[in-house]
Design a protein around this motif. Structure first.
Motif, PDB file in Angstrom:
ATOM      1  N   HIS A 279       0.810  -1.225   0.000  1.00 27.29           N
ATOM      2  CA  HIS A 279       0.000   0.000   0.000  1.00 27.29           C
ATOM      3  C   HIS A 279       0.843   1.274   0.000  1.00 27.29           C
ATOM      4  O   HIS A 279       0.293   2.358   0.009  1.00 27.29           O
ATOM      5  CB  HIS A 279      -0.977   0.043   1.177  1.00 27.29           C
ATOM      6  CG  HIS A 279      -1.798  -1.188   1.330  1.00 27.29           C
ATOM      7  ND1 HIS A 279      -2.806  -1.519   0.461  1.00 27.29           N
ATOM      8  CD2 HIS A 279      -1.738  -2.185   2.240  1.00 27.29           C
ATOM      9  CE1 HIS A 279      -3.347  -2.659   0.835  1.00 27.29           C
ATOM     10  NE2 HIS A 279      -2.711  -3.091   1.918  1.00 27.29           N
ATOM     11  N   GLN A 280       2.156   1.151   0.030  1.00 32.14           N
ATOM     12  CA  GLN A 280       3.014   2.334   0.037  1.00 32.14           C
ATOM     13  C   GLN A 280       3.037   2.948  -1.367  1.00 32.14           C
ATOM     14  O   GLN A 280       3.008   2.232  -2.371  1.00 32.14           O
ATOM     15  CB  GLN A 280       4.431   1.948   0.459  1.00 32.14           C
ATOM     16  CG  GLN A 280       5.378   3.124   0.533  1.00 32.14           C
ATOM     17  CD  GLN A 280       6.787   2.688   0.898  1.00 32.14           C
ATOM     18  OE1 GLN A 280       7.190   1.566   0.607  1.00 32.14           O
ATOM     19  NE2 GLN A 280       7.541   3.580   1.504  1.00 32.14           N
ATOM     20  N   PRO A 281       3.135   4.280  -1.448  1.00 33.91           N
ATOM     21  CA  PRO A 281       3.283   4.911  -2.768  1.00 33.91           C
ATOM     22  C   PRO A 281       4.558   4.431  -3.457  1.00 33.91           C
ATOM     23  O   PRO A 281       5.541   4.093  -2.803  1.00 33.91           O
ATOM     24  CB  PRO A 281       3.377   6.408  -2.449  1.00 33.91           C
ATOM     25  CG  PRO A 281       2.812   6.556  -1.086  1.00 33.91           C
ATOM     26  CD  PRO A 281       3.076   5.258  -0.370  1.00 33.91           C
ATOM     27  N   LEU A 282       4.527   4.419  -4.768  1.00 36.60           N
ATOM     28  CA  LEU A 282       5.694   4.019  -5.546  1.00 36.60           C
ATOM     29  C   LEU A 282       6.652   5.199  -5.695  1.00 36.60           C
ATOM     30  O   LEU A 282       6.222   6.342  -5.833  1.00 36.60           O
ATOM     31  CB  LEU A 282       5.265   3.553  -6.932  1.00 36.60           C
ATOM     32  CG  LEU A 282       4.260   2.411  -7.002  1.00 36.60           C
ATOM     33  CD1 LEU A 282       3.918   2.108  -8.456  1.00 36.60           C
ATOM     34  CD2 LEU A 282       4.797   1.181  -6.302  1.00 36.60           C
ATOM     35  N   HIS A 283       7.945   4.882  -5.685  1.00 40.44           N
ATOM     36  CA  HIS A 283       8.978   5.889  -5.908  1.00 40.44           C
ATOM     37  C   HIS A 283       9.756   5.490  -7.151  1.00 40.44           C
ATOM     38  O   HIS A 283      10.310   4.386  -7.214  1.00 40.44           O
ATOM     39  CB  HIS A 283       9.920   5.988  -4.708  1.00 40.44           C
ATOM     40  CG  HIS A 283       9.221   6.395  -3.449  1.00 40.44           C
ATOM     41  ND1 HIS A 283       8.843   7.697  -3.209  1.00 40.44           N
ATOM     42  CD2 HIS A 283       8.802   5.678  -2.394  1.00 40.44           C
ATOM     43  CE1 HIS A 283       8.228   7.753  -2.036  1.00 40.44           C
ATOM     44  NE2 HIS A 283       8.196   6.536  -1.526  1.00 40.44           N
ATOM     45  N   GLU A 284       9.778   6.373  -8.129  1.00 42.32           N
ATOM     46  CA  GLU A 284      10.510   6.069  -9.364  1.00 42.32           C
ATOM     47  C   GLU A 284      12.003   6.143  -9.091  1.00 42.32           C
ATOM     48  O   GLU A 284      12.509   7.126  -8.553  1.00 42.32           O
ATOM     49  CB  GLU A 284      10.129   7.057 -10.469  1.00 42.32           C
ATOM     50  CG  GLU A 284      10.741   6.680 -11.799  1.00 42.32           C
ATOM     51  CD  GLU A 284      10.188   7.486 -12.963  1.00 42.32           C
ATOM     52  OE1 GLU A 284      10.909   7.591 -13.965  1.00 42.32           O
ATOM     53  OE2 GLU A 284       9.051   7.996 -12.878  1.00 42.32           O
ATOM     54  N   ILE A 285      12.704   5.070  -9.472  1.00 40.55           N
ATOM     55  CA  ILE A 285      14.152   5.018  -9.238  1.00 40.55           C
ATOM     56  C   ILE A 285      14.950   4.872 -10.527  1.00 40.55           C
ATOM     57  O   ILE A 285      16.176   4.912 -10.498  1.00 40.55           O
ATOM     58  CB  ILE A 285      14.516   3.878  -8.257  1.00 40.55           C
ATOM     59  CG1 ILE A 285      14.054   2.526  -8.792  1.00 40.55           C
ATOM     60  CG2 ILE A 285      13.945   4.161  -6.881  1.00 40.55           C
ATOM     61  CD1 ILE A 285      14.562   1.350  -7.978  1.00 40.55           C
ATOM     62  N   GLY A 286      14.260   4.688 -11.650  1.00 38.34           N
ATOM     63  CA  GLY A 286      14.975   4.557 -12.913  1.00 38.34           C
ATOM     64  C   GLY A 286      14.061   4.754 -14.102  1.00 38.34           C
ATOM     65  O   GLY A 286      12.871   4.452 -14.040  1.00 38.34           O
TER      66      GLY A 286
END
Length: 139
Positions: free
Chosen positions: A23-30
């Motif tokens: 349920h955590q927001p996604l963080h773009e890493i690439g």
């Protein structure tokens, strides 16, 4: 920490997101771009032949497939490196149906063993919140 990487891809672009809890927001890493994946087959053939002009009777999907395979190899290598560096413990892939099979075929065995699920849908044009809505809640 049990990091999950989410790869969203098609044959010309890809994004990798990370989530540490369900349920955590996604963080773009690439973010990856492969413009050759959008090129017309005749243009790719012309480039390979070095003459700069495509022929209408050269319509063949082989050059486009080769570009898609090349991009799939690049992404699989990035995932392999992330795995060996301990950056994620679980992997989820959402990809355009035709590209998903190519990508899975290029994953090494240890990386494919971390694959928890796939979605055969192209989500590359969506914003991060819309992408999250397409993913299982357990991610």
């Amino acid at each position: 920490m049990t990091a999950t990487w989410i790869l969203v891809a098609d044959s010309s672009r890809a994004r990798i997101f990370s989530a540490n809890k369900a349920h955590q927001p996604l963080h773009e890493i690439g973010r990856f771009e492969h413009p050759e994946g959008r090129a017309k087959a005749r243009d790719l053939l012309a480039e390979q032949q070095g003459n700069g002009s495509g022929s209408g009777d050269l319509e063949c999907d082989a050059p486009r497939r080769n570009e898609a395979l090349s991009f799939a190899r690049e992404l699989a290598e990035h995932l392999r490196m992330g795995r060996t560096q301990g950056q994620f413990e679980r992997l989820y892939i959402a990809a355009a149906p035709a590209f998903l099979g190519l990508l899975r075929s290029k994953l090494d065995t240890p990386t494919s063993q971390l694959l928890v699920d796939t979605l055969d849908k192209d989500l590359t044009q969506l914003d991060v919140d819309a992408i999250r809505k397409h993913l299982p809640e357990r991610l």
